[in-house]
Design a protein around this motif. Structure first.
Motif, PDB file in Angstrom:
ATOM      1  N   VAL A 258       0.857  -1.339  -0.374  1.00 51.38           N
ATOM      2  CA  VAL A 258       0.022   0.022   0.244  1.00 51.38           C
ATOM      3  C   VAL A 258       1.115   1.072  -0.236  1.00 51.38           C
ATOM      4  N   GLY A 259      -0.004   2.509  -0.873  1.00 50.32           N
ATOM      5  CA  GLY A 259       0.992   3.176  -0.800  1.00 50.32           C
ATOM      6  C   GLY A 259       3.050   3.314  -1.908  1.00 50.32           C
TER       7      GLY A 259
ATOM      8  N   ARG B 207      -7.717  -8.304   0.339  1.00 48.14           N
ATOM      9  CA  ARG B 207      -8.060  -7.484   1.294  1.00 48.14           C
ATOM     10  C   ARG B 207      -6.977  -7.129   2.033  1.00 48.14           C
ATOM     11  N   VAL B 208      -7.096  -5.785   2.246  1.00 52.35           N
ATOM     12  CA  VAL B 208      -5.684  -4.339   3.356  1.00 52.35           C
ATOM     13  C   VAL B 208      -5.472  -5.332   4.034  1.00 52.35           C
ATOM     14  N   VAL B 209      -4.426  -5.770   4.487  1.00 48.35           N
ATOM     15  CA  VAL B 209      -3.746  -6.283   6.133  1.00 48.35           C
ATOM     16  C   VAL B 209      -2.907  -5.878   6.173  1.00 48.35           C
ATOM     17  N   HIS B 210      -2.447  -6.124   7.365  1.00 47.98           N
ATOM     18  CA  HIS B 210      -0.715  -4.513   7.886  1.00 47.98           C
ATOM     19  C   HIS B 210      -0.076  -6.018   8.588  1.00 47.98           C
TER      20      HIS B 210
ATOM     21  N   PRO C 192       6.779  -0.255   3.895  1.00 48.64           N
ATOM     22  CA  PRO C 192       5.473  -0.177   4.463  1.00 48.64           C
ATOM     23  C   PRO C 192       4.681  -1.015   5.196  1.00 48.64           C
ATOM     24  N   ALA C 193       3.492  -0.060   6.129  1.00 53.64           N
ATOM     25  CA  ALA C 193       3.352  -0.763   6.729  1.00 53.64           C
ATOM     26  C   ALA C 193       1.985  -2.104   6.574  1.00 53.64           C
ATOM     27  N   HIS C 194       1.291  -1.432   5.410  1.00 51.33           N
ATOM     28  CA  HIS C 194       0.670  -2.346   5.300  1.00 51.33           C
ATOM     29  C   HIS C 194       0.583  -2.379   3.601  1.00 51.33           C
TER      30      HIS C 194
END
Length: 254
Positions: free
Chosen positions: A70-71, A153-156, A177-179
């Motif tokens: 993500v990002g 899905r989005v995960v941490h 990135p953390a996600h």
């Protein structure tokens, strides 16, 4: 489950590449699920070599990658889209329109996950899904705990995973990135074939936990044992703990 143990990492990579090539050769419209990581780089290098010798044609192939940070934009050198371009897509004739990687900079990440699932379904599902295994036992970025029916899905990301992946980020885990966006375990299990590849002593303990431990959502790789057509390719080092269990049936490859 078919478990193949090779004498060397090179043999493991070659066997995996040949299995992927077989799907491309014998299916008029192959759909591949792809993964990233150092193990995969060696496999992709062998596939590129087969393409360069005219043994493979990727013109009708569609691909779906497991995950993306993500990002990070697709052009970011640390993105998985960029990784795939560097190691495979730039070197074979798979059309750009048939390449799919989750969009880590989508304005609506949940909508992007739904779109990704729908695109896989529209393609007829994944024929063969290539997998690695992380130190947390994850497949894709399905960090513990991940339900076996989970979807894209989005995960941490776990701190262990961020440390493991820090090599591309100046060896600083805090820069990772953390996600991430990831196919879910349930999404992965819907592929018609699974191919998990692991090499090296560093993978031995988690491979044993995945293959011998209890089915456990805290080790998402254990879910592959539920799949009706799964091949695991290991070198001797990665299989070293698992094969000490005398009840195992090992297919050796010299």
């Amino acid at each position: 489950m078919n478990i193949i143990v090779t004498d060397s990492p090179e043999q493991a990579f070659s066997k995996a590449a040949d299995m992927i090539a077989c799907v491309v050769l014998h299916n008029p419209h192959p759909v591949l699920g792809l993964a990233t990581g150092r193990t995969m780089e060696r496999i992709y290098r062998l596939l590129v070599k087969q393409y360069e010798t005219s043994a493979l044609d990727f013109a009708t192939t569609t691909s779906f990658n497991l995950d993306e940070y993500v990002g990070l934009a697709p052009t970011d050198p640390n993105s998985y889209r960029h990784y795939m371009q560097e190691h495979l897509f730039a070197h074979v004739n798979i059309p750009t329109s048939q390449i799919h990687v989750p969009n880590g900079i989508a304005a609506d990440l949940d909508l992007e996950c739904d779109r990704y699932e729908a695109t896989i379904e529209k393609a007829g599902g994944i024929g063969l899904q290539l997998l690695g295994i992380g130190e947390t036992g994850h497949i894709g970025f399905n960090e513990p705990p991940s339900a076996f029916n989970s979807r894209t899905r989005v995960v941490h990301l776990d701190d262990i995973t961020r440390r493991q992946n820090s090599g591309m980020f100046g060896n600083d885990p805090t820069c990772v990135p953390a996600h991430a966006l990831t196919m879910g375990v349930g999404t992965i299990l819907e592929a018609r074939k699974l191919l998990l590849v692991a090499v090296g002593t560093g993978k031995a303990a988690i491979v044993d936990k995945a293959l011998n431990g209890p089915l456990n959502e805290n080790v998402s790789a254990t879910a592959i044992r539920l799949h009706p057509d799964c091949t695991v390719i290991l070198d001797d080092a990665a299989a070293s703990i698992w094969k000490n269990n005398s009840s195992n049936t090992i297919n050796s490859m010299s």
